[in-house]
Design an enzyme around this catalytic site. Structure first.
Site, short mmCIF file in Angstrom:
data_model
loop_
_atom_site.label_atom_id
_atom_site.label_comp_id
_atom_site.label_asym_id
_atom_site.label_seq_id
_atom_site.Cartn_x
_atom_site.Cartn_y
_atom_site.Cartn_z
N THR A 109 0.86 -1.20 0.00
CA THR A 109 0.00 0.00 0.00
C THR A 109 0.89 1.25 0.00
O THR A 109 0.99 1.95 1.01
CB THR A 109 -0.84 0.02 1.29
N THR A 146 -0.14 -3.04 5.59
CA THR A 146 -0.14 -1.83 6.42
C THR A 146 -1.07 -0.82 5.78
O THR A 146 -0.89 -0.48 4.61
CB THR A 146 1.29 -1.25 6.47
N LYS A 233 0.42 -0.75 14.16
CA LYS A 233 1.41 -1.01 13.10
C LYS A 233 1.99 0.30 12.56
O LYS A 233 3.21 0.47 12.47
CB LYS A 233 0.76 -1.78 11.95
N ASN A 237 6.18 2.13 13.46
CA ASN A 237 7.18 2.64 12.51
C ASN A 237 7.30 4.15 12.60
O ASN A 237 8.38 4.70 12.41
CB ASN A 237 6.84 2.18 11.10
N CYS A 291 8.98 1.09 4.71
CA CYS A 291 8.17 1.07 5.94
C CYS A 291 8.11 2.47 6.53
O CYS A 291 7.08 3.11 6.58
CB CYS A 291 8.79 0.12 6.96
N ARG A 368 14.86 0.58 -2.15
CA ARG A 368 13.58 1.31 -2.19
C ARG A 368 13.67 2.62 -1.42
O ARG A 368 14.11 2.66 -0.28
CB ARG A 368 12.44 0.45 -1.62
N1 SAJ Z 1 18.26 4.63 9.92
C1 SAJ Z 1 18.93 5.75 10.41
N2 SAJ Z 1 19.28 5.77 11.73
C2 SAJ Z 1 18.98 4.72 12.57
C3 SAJ Z 1 18.29 3.60 12.04
C4 SAJ Z 1 17.95 3.57 10.71
O1 SAJ Z 1 19.22 6.70 9.68
O2 SAJ Z 1 19.34 4.79 13.75
C5 SAJ Z 1 17.87 4.61 8.51
C6 SAJ Z 1 18.47 3.44 7.75
O3 SAJ Z 1 19.71 3.81 7.19
C7 SAJ Z 1 17.42 3.20 6.66
C8 SAJ Z 1 16.11 3.62 7.32
O4 SAJ Z 1 16.46 4.42 8.45
O5 SAJ Z 1 17.66 4.04 5.55
C9 SAJ Z 1 15.22 2.47 7.78
O6 SAJ Z 1 16.02 1.63 8.56
P1 SAJ Z 1 15.33 0.45 9.48
O7 SAJ Z 1 16.44 -0.14 10.30
O8 SAJ Z 1 14.16 0.98 10.18
O9 SAJ Z 1 14.91 -0.69 8.43
P2 SAJ Z 1 13.51 -0.92 7.74
O10 SAJ Z 1 13.06 0.24 6.97
O11 SAJ Z 1 13.65 -2.23 7.02
O12 SAJ Z 1 12.48 -1.09 8.94
C10 SAJ Z 1 12.00 -2.36 9.27
C11 SAJ Z 1 10.69 -2.16 10.00
N3 SAJ Z 1 10.08 -3.47 10.16
C12 SAJ Z 1 8.79 -3.64 9.78
O13 SAJ Z 1 8.11 -2.75 9.31
C13 SAJ Z 1 8.24 -4.99 9.98
C14 SAJ Z 1 10.91 -1.53 11.35
O14 SAJ Z 1 9.69 -1.61 12.12
C15 SAJ Z 1 11.98 -2.26 12.13
O15 SAJ Z 1 12.22 -1.55 13.36
C16 SAJ Z 1 13.27 -2.27 11.31
O16 SAJ Z 1 12.98 -3.00 10.10
C17 SAJ Z 1 14.38 -3.02 12.06
O17 SAJ Z 1 14.49 -2.74 13.28
O18 SAJ Z 1 15.09 -3.79 11.41
#
Ligand code: SAJ
Length: 483
Positions: A109, A146, A233, A237, A291, A368
């Site tokens: 979505t 979501t 949810k 995030n 996300c 992405r």
């Molecule tokens: N990022 C930062 N600083 C941080 C952590 C991340 O700049 O301290 C950036 C990363 O470089 C990236 C973006 O944020 O570009 C997202 O990073 P992310 O670690 O949140 O990874 P995602 O987007 O894959 O988030 C997913 C989410 N999981 C689901 O939706 C099921 C999120 O809820 C999780 O917390 C995260 O994974 C995780 O912890 O791995």
């Protein structure tokens, strides 16, 4: 006790034995395979529209192969097992919905226009409408995608009732059970993470809980209403995005106050003790992925769909401001790059910039909504020539990506770390200066992965996000320099 109509229909069906999963993506595939692997479930259909972009998955899945390009421990073996046992098959024929006791919908979505809070529900609505068309009474429908809070009882309910001529909560059960899976850990997360399960009524919640208990091992069902599950949810995030934005804003303050953000972070982290919590995450080149870049907008849109929340007059939503701060970071990285080039005496419109990292997250090929996109755009708009390196991502739209670092570094005036890939955690300043063939190359650290002092000592102009203590250092003449 007289059972309500829906309870009677569910009792008449007995335990859930036939399951449909709509959307053969990184959520639907492991979910379908796990349902099929449960002894109490006899048959699982994986519904996938036969579109040009993803219709190929149907044949692949029916050979017991996974179309997911990430490494998912145990998934291929599980798929082979359930396909061979004849318990799982993928199909574009939605008429099999009629034989399902439960159908889950896991279709993406995205936002068509995030700023206008306009989601693109095209694929989602198409999938839900197809379920409605073939829905039989007493079936449970669960939305796993979501969605904006209110969508389960709103758009989804409307499409299902319109397609089936039946009534949710009377003729069929309806719930929301958001997915929490992360790439690389899909099976483990479906089994082990707690699962919020929210029905439009108690009966639907109970039936949905029965479905998810078949796949949960250490994870527990957390029952609530459908809308509470939608808010849970999107908010989980949103809060992560908020924490990252807070770290980014503090890093920008530290830069302007000439101090090291990481000293402050360590200082705050030292505050320990009962009930004391501070989630200081990490500042960086920006927030990518699918996300965090959308869920705050779903939450915001939902809150406004249900009336006007009582907020300070004229104040922007904290959650939207957080999104703006995170989306500003590629712009700040560009400003640091421009400042570094100026200190090195190089014009931006004559500069060659080596970008290290295209993926949105370290050690992954997932690009992405990568912050590298806007950053490269700013450099190109300013007339600079850009070369991109990434060890995992091979292709991107209108950007050539190389996995050969010396090629990308050749004659680079500036070297900018955008993604914290392990490949960049031991960069040697002397080697990089040799490849760049510049006396004072610029190194901009967007992810705090290099040793600032080593690069400065080697004659680099150093700039780093959050590094107010180093960003105005004196230029050091390199000990030896071969052009
Ligand atoms: N990022 C930062 N600083 C941080 C952590 C991340 O700049 O301290 C950036 C990363 O470089 C990236 C973006 O944020 O570009 C997202 O990073 P992310 O670690 O949140 O990874 P995602 O987007 O894959 O988030 C997913 C989410 N999981 C689901 O939706 C099921 C999120 O809820 C999780 O917390 C995260 O994974 C995780 O912890 O791995």
């Amino acid at each position: 006790m007289t059972l309500g109509r829906l309870e009677g229909l569910l009792a008449g069906r007995g335990p859930i034995r036939t399951v449909g999963v709509v959307g053969m993506g990184y959520v639907g595939i492991p979910s379908a395979a796990l349902f099929a692997d449960h002894s109490g479930i006899g048959r699982v259909y994986g519904f996938q529209r036969d579109s040009a972009s993803s219709g190929y998955k149907i044949a692949l899945l029916n050979r017991g192969e996974s179309p997911l390009n990430a490494d998912e421990p145990g998934l291929e073996e599980l798929l082979r097992r359930v396909v061979t046992a004849g318990k799982f098959s993928a199909t574009a024929d939605f008429s099999h919905v009629a034989s399902c006791d439960a159908v889950t919908v896991a279709i993406q979505t995205p936002f068509a226009d995030a700023a206008a809070l306009e989601p693109d529900y095209t694929a989602f609505a198409e999938g839900v409408a197809k379920v409605g068309r073939y829905l039989s009474e007493g079936t449970l429908v669960v939305i796993e995608s979501t969605v904006t809070p209110g969508t389960t009882e709103g758009l989804a309910r409307h499409l299902l009732e319109e397609g089936s001529g039946m009534k949710a909560g009377v003729d069929f059960a309806l719930a929301h059970a958001p997915e929490r899976v992360m790439v690389g850990r899909l099976l483990a997360h479906i089994r082990e993470l707690d699962r919020c399960v929210g029905g439009i009524d108690e009966v639907s919640t109970r039936r949905a809980a029965e479905l998810y208990r078949t796949v949960l091992t250490t994870g527990r069902v957390i029952p609530m209403t459908a809308r509470a599950a939608e808010v849970t949810k999107t908010a989980e995030n949103t809060f992560r995005d908020l924490q990252i934005a807070a770290a980014n804003q503090l890093a920008l303050y530290c830069e302007s106050m000439r101090i090291n953000f990481y000293d402050v972070r360590a200082g705050i982290d030292s505050l320990k003790g009962e009930g004391i919590t501070r989630a200081i995450l990490r500042p960086g080149a920006g927030v990518g992925g699918h996300c965090l870049t959308k869920d705050s907008y779903h939450l915001e849109r939902g809150a406004r769909m249900w009336g006007t929340p009582d907020l300070p007059p004229g104040a922007d939503s904290l959650f939207i401001v957080a999104r703006r701060i995170n989306d500003f970071m590629p712009r700040h990285l560009f400003a640091l790059t421009a400042d570094g080039l100026a200190a090195a005496g190089v014009r931006m419109d004559e500069a060659r910039i080596a970008v290290l990292g295209w993926a949105f997250i370290q050690n992954s090929d997932d690009a992405r909504n990568t912050p590298a996109g806007p950053f490269v755009g700013y450099c190109r708009d300013a007339g600079a020539e850009v070369a991109v390196h990434d060890p995992f991502v091979a292709h991107a739209e209108d950007v050539r990506i190389s996995s050969h670092l010396p090629e990308v570094l050749h004659s680079a005036d500036a070297i900018v770390v955008v993604t914290a890939h392990d490949a960049y955690s031991h960069l040697d300043p002397d080697r990089l200066r040799e490849f760049s063939r510049r006396r004072h190359p610029v190194l901009v650290d967007g992810r705090n992965v290099v040793d600032a002092d080593r690069f400065i000592a080697s004659g680099f102009v150093y700039r780093g996000i959050g590094r107010g203590d180093k960003n105005s250092h004196d230029l050091v003449e390199p000990r030896h320099h071969r052009t």
